[in-house]
Design an enzyme around this catalytic site. Structure first.
Site, PDB file in Angstrom:
ATOM      1  CG  LEU A   1      -1.945  -1.120   1.309  1.00 54.28           C
ATOM      2  CD1 LEU A   1      -2.517  -1.222   2.724  1.00 54.28           C
ATOM      3  CD2 LEU A   1      -3.054  -0.863   0.301  1.00 54.28           C
TER       4      LEU A   1
ATOM      5  CE  LYS B   1      11.301   1.573  -0.843  1.00 59.87           C
ATOM      6  NZ  LYS B   1      10.706   2.235  -2.030  1.00 59.87           N
TER       7      LYS B   1
END
Length: 330
Positions: free
Chosen positions: A75, A98
């Site tokens: 997301l 990340k």
């Protein structure tokens, strides 16, 4: 625990399609069983393309399912903390894109939530688990170029504007530092094996989008050793690193997204030695395999999720240094 992990993906993000799924398919003990989207039709289309047997029309429904052991979260950055926390509450192990959170404090809260829930949390800096990176660390430890002195690393690409790309969306924790800049920062910390002592940086802020689009950084490590890093959306270049020691240097192409067959070059005087690393699998696969080992066999992680907090502390220091024009001590 069973002999394998049943995976679900939260969202139909492109990186899940191009990077995570092909890599998961190469692992020995992982099975992709579900995908969730806030748009049920989109979830079904995604599932049909990848032969995924179950779909969910909301993220909550997936996290409540007892048919899912672990979730991949690709997301937008601003949503990582919320859904990692909810996944942990639902007893799901988490492999999150990340940077782990939108701030160091947020990332630490995610680490704490997963620890308290007894679930495994990985940040998807997959180079940390790749045979190429592990071989590089071995070569450095063996003194192939003597004591480390300094290094350079960069990750840049041109992002055309105007755009609705989430990388340029301030509300979604966008900006180059949160997309490509975090890579050379994480890589420098990996190479030196410690946290930097200070940061001096300059960033260009886009007045229309309100996010940083390029950054130049100098990280100072113990012993007056330095990493000069660049990142941005304003120029081509890709990713590369050069690591300098007292007796030579190592040129590392594609340091953060290693290939199935990859390597680096050690240079000492007029002698060059090419080191080849045959991973034989896609970039994400070694990290996912290690995730399986940690969850299923109780193996200690090579890198804990706390590493993500360090990366975000440096990003925050870069922003402060750029805004004030001063060095920031960590």
């Amino acid at each position: 625990m069973s002999d394998g992990l049943r995976w679900g993906i939260l969202s139909t993000a492109k990186i899940a399609e191009t990077a995570f799924i092909p890599s998961l398919q190469q692992t020995r003990r992982g099975e992709l069983v579900a995908v969730a989207s806030r748009d049920a039709a989109r979830a079904r289309q995604f599932a049909d393309r990848h032969d995924i047997r179950q779909t969910f029309g909301s993220y909550e429904d997936m996290l409540e399912s007892d048919q899912i052991d672990a979730v991949y979260i690709p997301l937008p950055n601003s949503l990582h903390a919320e859904w990692t926390g909810k996944a942990a509450t639902g007893g799901k192990h988490v492999f999150c894109e990340k940077p782990l959170g939108a701030s160091a404090a947020e990332a630490q809260a995610m680490v704490d939530a997963c620890r308290d829930a007894g679930v495994t949390l990985f940040e998807a800096f997959v180079f940390l688990y790749h045979p190429k990176s592990l071989r590089l660390r071995q070569v450095l430890a063996e003194g192939a170029i003597g004591d480390l002195v300094q290094m350079t690393a960069s990750f840049t690409f041109p992002l055309a504007r105007p755009t609705d790309n989430i990388r340029m969306n301030r509300e979604l924790a966008g900006g180059n530092l949160m997309d490509v800049g975090c890579y050379p920062i994480a890589y420098a910390r990996f190479v030196f094996g410690e946290e930097p002592l200070s940061v001096q940086a300059a960033c260009r802020l886009d007045p229309e989008y309100g996010v940083d689009t390029r950054s130049s950084m100098v990280l100072t490590f113990s012993g007056d050793r330095h990493a000069a890093l660049q990142s941005g959306f304003d120029a081509p270049g890709g990713q590369r690193a050069v690591i300098h020691g007292e007796t030579g240097y190592i040129a590392v192409p594609q340091p953060c997204h290693p290939k199935e067959q990859d390597g680096f070059v050690i240079v000492r005087g007029d002698r060059e030695e090419a080191v080849t690393v045959e991973a034989g699998v896609r970039t994400f696969t070694p990290a996912i395999e290690h995730f399986h080992d940690c969850v299923l066999d109780g193996v200690e992680p090579l890198v804990t999720a706390t590493n993500a907090v360090g990366t975000l502390r440096v990003i925050e220091a870069v922003r402060e240094s750029s805004a004030t024009g001063r060095r920031v001590d960590l």
